[in-house]
Motif scaffolding. Structure first.
Motif, PDB file in Angstrom:
ATOM      1  N   ASP A  17     -46.379  63.953  64.004  1.00  0.00           N
ATOM      2  CA  ASP A  17     -47.656  64.262  63.354  1.00  0.00           C
ATOM      3  C   ASP A  17     -47.624  63.851  61.881  1.00  0.00           C
ATOM      4  OD1 ASP A  17     -50.319  65.751  63.388  1.00  0.00           O
ATOM      5  OD2 ASP A  17     -49.239  66.868  61.830  1.00  0.00           O
ATOM      6  N   TRP A  18     -46.503  64.150  61.212  1.00  0.00           N
ATOM      7  CA  TRP A  18     -46.377  63.855  59.777  1.00  0.00           C
ATOM      8  C   TRP A  18     -46.400  62.343  59.525  1.00  0.00           C
ATOM      9  CZ3 TRP A  18     -46.885  67.084  55.843  1.00  0.00           C
ATOM     10  CH2 TRP A  18     -46.405  66.742  54.580  1.00  0.00           C
ATOM     11  N   PHE A  19     -45.675  61.596  60.356  1.00  0.00           N
ATOM     12  CA  PHE A  19     -45.625  60.144  60.173  1.00  0.00           C
ATOM     13  C   PHE A  19     -46.925  59.471  60.603  1.00  0.00           C
ATOM     14  CE2 PHE A  19     -40.693  59.968  60.552  1.00  0.00           C
ATOM     15  CZ  PHE A  19     -40.584  60.472  59.269  1.00  0.00           C
ATOM     16  N   ASP A  20     -47.525  59.943  61.699  1.00  0.00           N
ATOM     17  CA  ASP A  20     -48.771  59.334  62.172  1.00  0.00           C
ATOM     18  C   ASP A  20     -49.865  59.400  61.110  1.00  0.00           C
ATOM     19  OD1 ASP A  20     -47.641  58.698  64.565  1.00  0.00           O
ATOM     20  OD2 ASP A  20     -48.789  60.108  65.786  1.00  0.00           O
ATOM     21  N   LYS A  21     -49.887  60.495  60.359  1.00  0.00           N
ATOM     22  CA  LYS A  21     -50.911  60.650  59.312  1.00  0.00           C
ATOM     23  C   LYS A  21     -50.717  59.678  58.162  1.00  0.00           C
ATOM     24  CE  LYS A  21     -51.833  65.538  60.226  1.00  0.00           C
ATOM     25  NZ  LYS A  21     -51.663  66.935  59.732  1.00  0.00           N
ATOM     26  N   ALA A  22     -49.489  59.145  58.024  1.00  0.00           N
ATOM     27  CA  ALA A  22     -49.207  58.235  56.915  1.00  0.00           C
ATOM     28  C   ALA A  22     -49.298  56.771  57.317  1.00  0.00           C
ATOM     29  CB  ALA A  22     -47.819  58.531  56.346  1.00  0.00           C
ATOM     30  N   VAL A  23     -49.537  56.509  58.599  1.00  0.00           N
ATOM     31  CA  VAL A  23     -49.628  55.116  59.061  1.00  0.00           C
ATOM     32  C   VAL A  23     -50.938  54.496  58.575  1.00  0.00           C
ATOM     33  CG1 VAL A  23     -49.856  53.645  61.087  1.00  0.00           C
ATOM     34  CG2 VAL A  23     -48.172  55.480  61.069  1.00  0.00           C
ATOM     35  N   PHE A  58     -40.683  53.865  51.286  1.00  0.00           N
ATOM     36  CA  PHE A  58     -40.996  54.714  52.440  1.00  0.00           C
ATOM     37  C   PHE A  58     -42.331  55.426  52.253  1.00  0.00           C
ATOM     38  CE2 PHE A  58     -36.412  54.285  52.102  1.00  0.00           C
ATOM     39  CZ  PHE A  58     -36.098  53.811  53.369  1.00  0.00           C
ATOM     40  N   SER A  59     -43.104  55.488  53.350  1.00  0.00           N
ATOM     41  CA  SER A  59     -44.440  56.087  53.305  1.00  0.00           C
ATOM     42  C   SER A  59     -44.435  57.581  53.571  1.00  0.00           C
ATOM     43  CB  SER A  59     -45.354  55.397  54.328  1.00  0.00           C
ATOM     44  OG  SER A  59     -45.523  54.035  53.996  1.00  0.00           O
ATOM     45  N   ALA A  60     -43.383  58.097  54.195  1.00  0.00           N
ATOM     46  CA  ALA A  60     -43.261  59.536  54.454  1.00  0.00           C
ATOM     47  C   ALA A  60     -41.829  59.823  54.869  1.00  0.00           C
ATOM     48  CB  ALA A  60     -44.244  59.999  55.535  1.00  0.00           C
ATOM     49  N   ALA A  61     -41.422  61.092  54.716  1.00  0.00           N
ATOM     50  CA  ALA A  61     -40.050  61.484  55.039  1.00  0.00           C
ATOM     51  C   ALA A  61     -40.041  62.878  55.643  1.00  0.00           C
ATOM     52  CB  ALA A  61     -39.168  61.442  53.794  1.00  0.00           C
ATOM     53  N   GLU A  91     -36.542  49.178  70.272  1.00  0.00           N
ATOM     54  CA  GLU A  91     -37.849  48.580  69.997  1.00  0.00           C
ATOM     55  C   GLU A  91     -38.561  48.247  71.303  1.00  0.00           C
ATOM     56  OE1 GLU A  91     -37.517  44.688  68.245  1.00  0.00           O
ATOM     57  OE2 GLU A  91     -35.629  44.313  69.277  1.00  0.00           O
ATOM     58  N   PRO A  92     -39.878  48.067  71.247  1.00  0.00           N
ATOM     59  CA  PRO A  92     -40.603  47.633  72.452  1.00  0.00           C
ATOM     60  C   PRO A  92     -40.321  46.166  72.732  1.00  0.00           C
ATOM     61  CG  PRO A  92     -42.088  47.754  70.578  1.00  0.00           C
ATOM     62  CD  PRO A  92     -40.776  48.299  70.107  1.00  0.00           C
ATOM     63  N   LYS A  93     -40.337  45.790  74.001  1.00  0.00           N
ATOM     64  CA  LYS A  93     -40.051  44.409  74.371  1.00  0.00           C
ATOM     65  C   LYS A  93     -41.204  43.470  74.045  1.00  0.00           C
ATOM     66  CE  LYS A  93     -36.927  45.471  78.239  1.00  0.00           C
ATOM     67  NZ  LYS A  93     -36.755  45.394  79.713  1.00  0.00           N
ATOM     68  N   ARG A  94     -42.428  43.956  74.148  1.00  0.00           N
ATOM     69  CA  ARG A  94     -43.568  43.047  74.086  1.00  0.00           C
ATOM     70  C   ARG A  94     -44.428  43.216  72.837  1.00  0.00           C
ATOM     71  NH1 ARG A  94     -43.125  44.507  79.503  1.00  0.00           N
ATOM     72  NH2 ARG A  94     -42.853  42.739  80.921  1.00  0.00           N
ATOM     73  N   ARG A  95     -44.277  44.313  72.123  1.00  0.00           N
ATOM     74  CA  ARG A  95     -45.144  44.545  70.976  1.00  0.00           C
ATOM     75  C   ARG A  95     -44.390  44.315  69.683  1.00  0.00           C
ATOM     76  NH1 ARG A  95     -47.719  50.238  71.274  1.00  0.00           N
ATOM     77  NH2 ARG A  95     -48.895  49.359  69.541  1.00  0.00           N
ATOM     78  N   ARG A  96     -45.103  43.918  68.651  1.00  0.00           N
ATOM     79  CA  ARG A  96     -44.524  43.726  67.340  1.00  0.00           C
ATOM     80  C   ARG A  96     -45.404  44.446  66.311  1.00  0.00           C
ATOM     81  NH1 ARG A  96     -40.690  39.751  67.237  1.00  0.00           N
ATOM     82  NH2 ARG A  96     -40.887  39.487  64.982  1.00  0.00           N
ATOM     83  N   GLY A  97     -44.870  44.603  65.132  1.00  0.00           N
ATOM     84  CA  GLY A  97     -45.645  45.208  64.056  1.00  0.00           C
ATOM     85  C   GLY A  97     -45.663  46.721  64.063  1.00  0.00           C
ATOM     86  N   GLN A  98     -44.803  47.327  64.897  1.00  0.00           N
ATOM     87  CA  GLN A  98     -44.749  48.790  64.895  1.00  0.00           C
ATOM     88  C   GLN A  98     -44.068  49.285  63.627  1.00  0.00           C
ATOM     89  OE1 GLN A  98     -44.904  50.173  69.472  1.00  0.00           O
ATOM     90  NE2 GLN A  98     -42.898  50.146  68.549  1.00  0.00           N
ATOM     91  N   PRO A  99     -44.432  50.457  63.137  1.00  0.00           N
ATOM     92  CA  PRO A  99     -43.739  51.017  61.970  1.00  0.00           C
ATOM     93  C   PRO A  99     -42.260  51.218  62.275  1.00  0.00           C
ATOM     94  CG  PRO A  99     -45.723  52.271  62.472  1.00  0.00           C
ATOM     95  CD  PRO A  99     -45.503  51.347  63.614  1.00  0.00           C
ATOM     96  N   LEU A 100     -41.428  51.062  61.263  1.00  0.00           N
ATOM     97  CA  LEU A 100     -39.990  51.225  61.407  1.00  0.00           C
ATOM     98  C   LEU A 100     -39.605  52.629  60.962  1.00  0.00           C
ATOM     99  CD1 LEU A 100     -37.380  49.584  62.126  1.00  0.00           C
ATOM    100  CD2 LEU A 100     -37.095  49.236  59.662  1.00  0.00           C
ATOM    101  N   PRO A 136     -47.382  49.879  52.884  1.00  0.00           N
ATOM    102  CA  PRO A 136     -47.906  51.216  53.223  1.00  0.00           C
ATOM    103  C   PRO A 136     -47.975  51.418  54.736  1.00  0.00           C
ATOM    104  CG  PRO A 136     -49.229  50.162  51.506  1.00  0.00           C
ATOM    105  CD  PRO A 136     -48.295  49.115  52.017  1.00  0.00           C
ATOM    106  N   GLY A 137     -47.480  52.570  55.179  1.00  0.00           N
ATOM    107  CA  GLY A 137     -47.540  52.912  56.598  1.00  0.00           C
ATOM    108  C   GLY A 137     -46.596  52.131  57.475  1.00  0.00           C
ATOM    109  N   LYS A 138     -45.614  51.451  56.880  1.00  0.00           N
ATOM    110  CA  LYS A 138     -44.707  50.610  57.666  1.00  0.00           C
ATOM    111  C   LYS A 138     -43.268  51.120  57.702  1.00  0.00           C
ATOM    112  CE  LYS A 138     -47.699  47.501  58.906  1.00  0.00           C
ATOM    113  NZ  LYS A 138     -48.068  47.334  60.347  1.00  0.00           N
TER     114      LYS A 138
END
Length: 726
Positions: A720-726, A601-604, A488-497, A575-577
């Motif tokens: 690309d596939w996951f970014d479109k579902a965020v 899940f929003s995409a696979a 995970e990033p050290k400083r950011r939160r809320g990123q999709p899992l 959605p998108g998470k």
């Protein structure tokens, strides 16, 4: 989506996969070591191998050492394999030319002088260079070499005009067309003025394929992994047929009918007769016929040999035992047993042996004792260990998890057999480092002092970005031994899992650097990479626990890692998470998860997934039965209506109507492990139900989809596939 720094969609993966990873090494002397590295060259769309030489100088005052490295040099793609003789004076090279008609040569070099060169183009087919069948070893006299190659197909014989058309199975995934692995012995006259010519009716060099008559082994078997015991004796691993005439796939499968044999050969070194076949004088199986055995190694200065042993017909990968056999007394003992559970009061909490092969020279002599140096999995880490060969059930961990270093995973590369050990180490956010260790004895117990001698050369951009990532191993509450590697990033939160699931199912995700995973994290995702029940490295009981529960226990374990991380604030539902991807059995679990938990899940993305109970056409048909609690046999491998009804509920196709997430399928055209009809079945089922689904096919790719272009495109299209579902 937003990334941790400005970047095109594929640059993180391209940058990280171009970082060399240490592949092998060998000591040329106690102060000179040669190291080979591999990397992906995206410009040439090829895998690149380079070599460096390191010169070691000890600093006696403080116990450290200084290392000087030569510039990296490309290794010729013509060199298939190479080995150093026991004395260090000779080098053997198996060479295959790539221009025009392919030609093959066995070369023996003494320094810069060519001692012998044998053109073996007509003698046999391709050289083997894998971990399970290949061989390349000198005889004690250093006048012979044993290696594995594909024997030529037989010509039509007068008594059987159809011989070349008769069916002969190959060894499955990764061995397409490899049907006749054969041990060959190359011999030469030392210091001859000319080589590879006929002289006085004799040849100064000769290569002969070893033939073991059926009367000696009672069946038609192949041999590989050979080691010389003496100039006229070999140790070798046999590979046998099943009762119904199958050759089950052997890649990553260690439960196959294999055994350790002692072969005695005719000894003709001085006068080399022209002959294509070397008939074994005797062949004796020395391992337990009730277990699968492999990787034999003679113990130096001893009449004993070692090998690894695995449950025959059980899970494809589980805890190995280590066996010791005295060739004089003809007695076998179990030196390291199968470890059921990690126990602090037994072998210092050792989890067991999880390594399918040993180094070419795996032994270290220290303080008058001989130790075996090898690697194993210890929970989610990889460790380097020494096995005391005089004291059974005694293991010394050379890379224990210490404070601040509990994420390092280690792999041994070479030893000088005395005091030096070369290894590579990495962590999820740290690319491979080269580490040299000096062994000493303290209080009758080996101790090692490690020193990093080379670190990867990273661009400032990559180095800065990797520092912004954090990795931890997270145990999952109330589901021991399940744990996940979290990036995970050290400083950011809320990123999709993004949940990334390993295959097997008896595989393992170590805390080692993986360019794809690190690149996903840099692209803006938090990574959940679970080791679910059935994963290796936690004790054999947890491997066995999954048997009969595939599609339920493993699915629940992975879902539990997602829910645990959400509770801990490392991810969110909605959605998108949440995203999920996996290959092979990981694809099987991915398909199950989006079918059993359609609102999570929003995409696979699925790579060569197992979708339904269709064992036909795979190289491992037993997998489809044993993993689901059906003991395979010739009779039970027939898919009867009753058996299909029993297995169907455990198949992802049973939940296809529930799927809501958009699905992307990545399939290898040449896949022999999970034939692409499985993925196509899922594609057409989803398309017929009006679901969003796409399918990409990769020509020339097998199960791993690990070609340079295929791996890059697979990473690219997943983002690309996951970014479109965020």
């Amino acid at each position: 989506m937003a990334t941790s720094t400005e970047s095109t969609s594929d640059s993180w993966y391209t940058d990280l996969s171009s970082i060399p990873a240490y592949a092998s090494a060998r000591f040329l002397s106690d102060k000179i070591v040669q190291v080979a590295s591999s990397s992906q060259d995206h410009t040439r769309n090829a895998k690149r191998t380079t070599s460096k030489t390191f010169f070691v100088k000890s600093n006696r005052s403080d116990g450290t050492f200084t290392v000087i490295a030569s510039p990296a040099q490309d290794v010729s793609p013509e060199v298939i394999a190479s080995a150093i003789s026991p004395s260090g004076k000779l080098t053997a090279i198996l060479r295959e030319t790539n221009s025009g008609d392919k030609r093959r040569f066995v070369e023996i070099w003494e320094g810069e002088r060519l001692e012998a060169a044998i053109n073996v183009t007509k003698a046999h087919g391709v050289f083997y260079k894998d971990d399970q069948l290949s061989t390349l070893a000198f005889s004690p006299s250093e006048t012979s070499l044993v290696y594995t190659a594909e024997a030529n197909a037989p010509e039509n014989q007068g008594d059987d005009p159809f011989s070349k058309f008769r069916f002969l199975p190959d060894y499955g995934e990764g061995y397409v067309g490899r049907k006749r692995p054969t041990l060959f012995v190359a011999r030469w006259v030392p210091n001859a003025e000319t080589v590879d010519v006929l002289s006085g009716g004799h040849r100064r060099t000769v290569v002969q394929g070893i033939c073991v008559p059926k009367t000696m082994c009672n069946s038609e078997i192949s041999f590989g992994q050979a080691q010389f015991l003496a100039d006229d004796r070999l140790l070798a691993t046999s590979y046998e047929y099943t009762e119904d005439g199958k050759r089950l796939g052997i890649r990553a499968c260690f439960n196959r009918p294999t055994a350790i044999w002692e072969l005695k050969l005719a000894l003709e070194v001085v006068a080399l007769e022209q002959s294509d076949t070397l008939i074994a004088i005797s062949a004796t199986k020395i391992s337990d016929p009730r277990r699968a055995s492999c990787s034999p190694r003679p113990i130096p200065g001893s009449s004993a040999v070692l090998w690894l042993s695995h449950e025959l017909g059980g899970p494809h990968a589980s805890c190995f035992s280590l066996h010791k056999f005295d060739l004089q007394a003809r007695e076998a003992t179990t030196h390291i047993p199968v470890i059921d559970k990690i126990q602090d009061d037994f072998m210092d909490g050792f989890a067991g042996l999880y390594t399918e092969t040993f180094l070419a020279r795996p032994f270290v002599r220290l303080g008058g004792r001989v130790y075996l140096l090898t690697r194993t999995s210890q929970c989610s880490r990889l460790e380097v260990i020494l096995v005391d060969l005089e004291q059974p059930e005694t293991v010394i961990q050379l890379t224990p998890a210490e404070s601040g270093e509990d994420l390092w995973s280690w792999s041994p590369l070479a030893t000088d057999s005395r005091k030096w050990v070369l290894a590579s180490r990495s962590a999820p956010t740290v690319p491979n480092e080269l580490v040299l260790g000096r062994l000493e004895e303290h209080g009758g117990r080996p101790k090692v002092t490690w020193q990093v001698i080379e670190m990867p050369s990273l661009t400032p951009r990559v180095e800065s970005a990797l520092r912004e990532l954090r990795a931890t191993v997270v145990p999952i509450q109330d589901r021991y031994p399940v744990e996940t590697v979290l990036i995970e990033p050290k400083r950011r939160r809320g990123q999709p899992l993004m949940t990334v699931i390993h295959g097997g199912p008896h595989g393992h995700v170590p805390t080692a650097f993986n360019p794809s995973l690190a690149a996903y994290a840099l692209q803006g995702y938090t990574l959940n990479v679970p080791n679910y029940t059935g994963s290796t490295g936690f004790g054999d009981i947890y491997v066995q626990e999954l048997i009969g529960k595939c599609g339920s226990l493993d699915v629940e374990d992975v879902k539990a890692t997602v829910d645990h991380l959400v509770r801990e604030g490392k991810g969110e539902h909605g959605p998108g998470k949440q995203f999920v991807t996996g290959g092979s059995h990981g694809g099987f679990l991915t398909a199950h998860l989006i079918g059993q938990y359609p609102d999570t899940f929003s995409a696979a993305v699925l790579r060569n997934p197992v979708i339904c109970s269709q064992p036909a056409s795979t190289d491992i048909p037993d997998w489809y039965f044993f993993e689901f609690g059906v003991r395979p046999s010739t009779e039970s491998e027939q898919m009867t209506p009753a058996l299909y009804a029993q297995l169907y509920p455990s198949s992802p196709i049973a939940h296809v109507r529930n799927v809501k997430a958009p699905v992307l399928l990545l399939l290898g055209v040449e896949d022999r492990r999970v034939v692409n009809v499985q993925g196509k079945t899922f594609f057409h089922a989803l398309r017929g139900l009006g679901k969003k689904v796409e399918l990409l096919m990769f020509e020339g790719e097998g199960h791993a989809l690990d070609g340079v272009e295929a791996a890059r495109v697979g990473w690219d299209v997943t983002i690309d596939w996951f970014d479109k579902a965020v």
